[in-house]
Design a protein around this motif. Structure first.
Motif, PDB file in Angstrom:
ATOM      1  N   ASP A 181       0.791  -1.121   0.138  1.00  0.00           N
ATOM      2  CA  ASP A 181      -0.123  -0.045   0.055  1.00  0.00           C
ATOM      3  C   ASP A 181       0.861   1.347   0.010  1.00  0.00           C
ATOM      4  N   ASP A 182       0.333   2.415  -0.562  1.00  0.00           N
ATOM      5  CA  ASP A 182       1.030   3.507  -0.577  1.00  0.00           C
ATOM      6  C   ASP A 182       2.491   3.414  -1.243  1.00  0.00           C
ATOM      7  N   GLU A 238      -3.599   4.602  -7.012  1.00  0.00           N
ATOM      8  CA  GLU A 238      -4.496   5.394  -5.744  1.00  0.00           C
ATOM      9  C   GLU A 238      -4.792   6.814  -6.088  1.00  0.00           C
TER      10      GLU A 238
HETATM   11 MG    MG Z   1      -3.204   3.304   0.083  1.00  0.00          MG
END
Ligand code: MG
Ligand code: C2E
Ligand code: MG
Ligand code: MG
Length: 287
Positions: A181-182, A238
Motif C-alpha cells: 500500500d502507498d 491510488e
Molecule cells: Mg493506500
C-alpha cells in the motif's frame, strides 16, 4: 501519527507529542469500549478497471461513529490503536467483517471477474504470533475463498524486520494476495520487492496527483508499472480524481485504479449494488 488541525471536530484526539501518552491511555479505553459497543463499521471503496470504471474489487476502510463526536476518521484513531495495542482486536474484527461481507456479496450477487476484497493490516497485527492462522480462520468462518482476499500492508509495516516477512509468506501460502500500500512512500521500496512475497503494488496518490500535468510524474508512474510488469505484479493507481488522470493512466498502461473520480468509500449496501449490477451486465453481454 494523529493529525492535528483539521476542522476542530476531533480536537479531543489531537495532541502534541507531550500530551500523547495521556491521550493514548484515554483513546485506548475509548476504542475498547467502542469495539464492545459496536461503534465501528466498514465502508468499501471500489477498485475499478480503467478506463471504464467497472468494479474489480473493493477496499474495506474502517469508520468510527463516536456517540458524541460523530464520525472519527481512521487517520485519527488507527495510529493510537497501534500504539495501545487495540489494533489487534479491532483489526481482527475488521478482517472478519470484511470477509463476511465479501462472502455474502459473492454468494448472493456473483462476480463477473476475479473480484477481490482488500483489507488494510497494520504492522502490529502482522507481528502478532499466529496472524496467518487468524486470516485462515476469517476465511473459514466466512466461506470466502483465499483468492478473493488481498491484505494491504505498507512498506513501513513490512520494513522493520523478519517476522513480518514470515507472516506474509504464510499468508501467501494460503493463497491470499499481498498488496504493498502507498507504494513508493516508505523506505526501501525496491529492496522489499526482492525479499517479500508481494502480488500487487498500490501506487501512492502522491505519484498520481501530478498526472497528467507534470511529465516527471508520468515517467515515475511508468517506471513503477514496468517494474511491476517485469516482476509479474499487479498495479493499482491510488487517489484518481480527474478524467484527465484516467485517460493518461490508461495510456501509460495502468489497468486498475481507485479514487474519488470513480467512487468515494461507500456503505456496504451501495457497494453490493454496484457489484450486482456489474455481474448482471457481464451475464447479459455473455449471453
Ligand atoms: Mg493506500
Ligand atoms: P489507505 O489504505 O491508503 O486508504 C486510502 C485512503 O485514501 C482512504 O482514506 C480513502 O478514502 C482515501 N482516498 C481514496 N481515493 C481518494 C481520492 O481520490 N482522493 C483523496 N484525497 N483520498 C482518496 P481513509 O478511509 O480515511 O483511510 C486512511 C488510511 O487509514 C488508509 O490509507 C489506511 O492506511 C488507514 N486505514 C483505513 N481503514 C483501515 C483499517 O481497516 N485497518 C487499518 N489498519 N488501517 C486502516
Ligand atoms: Mg489501503
Ligand atoms: Mg494511503
Amino acid at each position: 501519527a494523529a493529525k492535528s488541525g483539521g476542522k476542530g471536530r476531533h480536537a479531543r484526539y489531537d495532541a502534541t507529542l507531550d500530551e500523547r501518552a495521556a491521550t493514548d491511555a484515554q483513546m485506548g479505553a475509548d476504542l475498547r469500549l467502542a469495539l464492545d459497543r459496536g461503534e465501528f463499521h466498514l465502508l468499501f471503496q471500489p477498485v475499478v478497471q480503467l478506463p471504464d470504471g467497472v468494479p474489480a474489487g473493493a477496499e474495506a476502510l474502517v469508520r468510527w461513529t463516536h456517540p458524541s463526536q460523530g464520525m472519527v476518521p481512521p487517520d485519527v484513531f488507527i495510529a493510537a490503536a497501534e500504539r495501545t495495542g487495540l489494533i489487534v482486536p479491532l483489526g481482527s474484527w475488521i478482517l472478519r467483517e470484511a470477509c463476511r461481507q465479501a462472502s455474502l456479496w459473492l454468494r448472493r450477487d456473483g462476480a463477473s471477474q476475479p473480484w477481490r476484497v482488500g483489507v488494510n493490516i497494520s504492522a502490529r497485527q502482522l507481528r502478532e504470533p499466529g496472524f496467518a492462522s487468524q486470516v485462515a480462520e476469517a476465511l473459514r468462518e466466512s466461506g470466502l475463498t483465499a483468492d478473493r482476499l488481498t491484505v494491504e500492508v505498507t512498506e513501513t509495516a513490512v520494513f522493520e524486520n523478519g517476522p513480518a516477512v514470515e507472516a506474509l509468506t504464510a499468508i501467501s501460502h494460503l493463497g491470499v494476495s499481498v498488496a504493498l500500500d502507498d507504494f513508493g512512500t516508505g523506505h526501501s521500496s525496491l529492496g522489499l520487492l526482492r525479499t517479500t512475497p508481494v502480488d500487487i503494488l498500490k501506487v501512492d496518490k502522491s505519484f498520481i496527483d501530478g498526472i497528467p500535468g507534470r511529465e516527471e510524474e508520468s515517467i515515475i508512474a511508468t517506471a513503477m508499472l514496468q517494474i511491476a510488469e517485469g516482476l509479474h505484479l499487479g498495479t493499482v493507481a491510488e487517489g484518481v480524481e480527474t478524467r484527465a488522470q484516467v485517460e493518461r493512466l490508461h495510456q501509460l498502461g495502468y489497468r486498475l485504479a481507485q479514487g474519488y473520480y470513480f467512487d468515494k468509500p461507500l456503505p456496504a449496501t451501495e457497494m453490493g449494488a454496484k457489484l450486482a449490477a456489474a455481474a448482471n451486465h457481464s451475464a447479459i453481454s455473455a449471453a
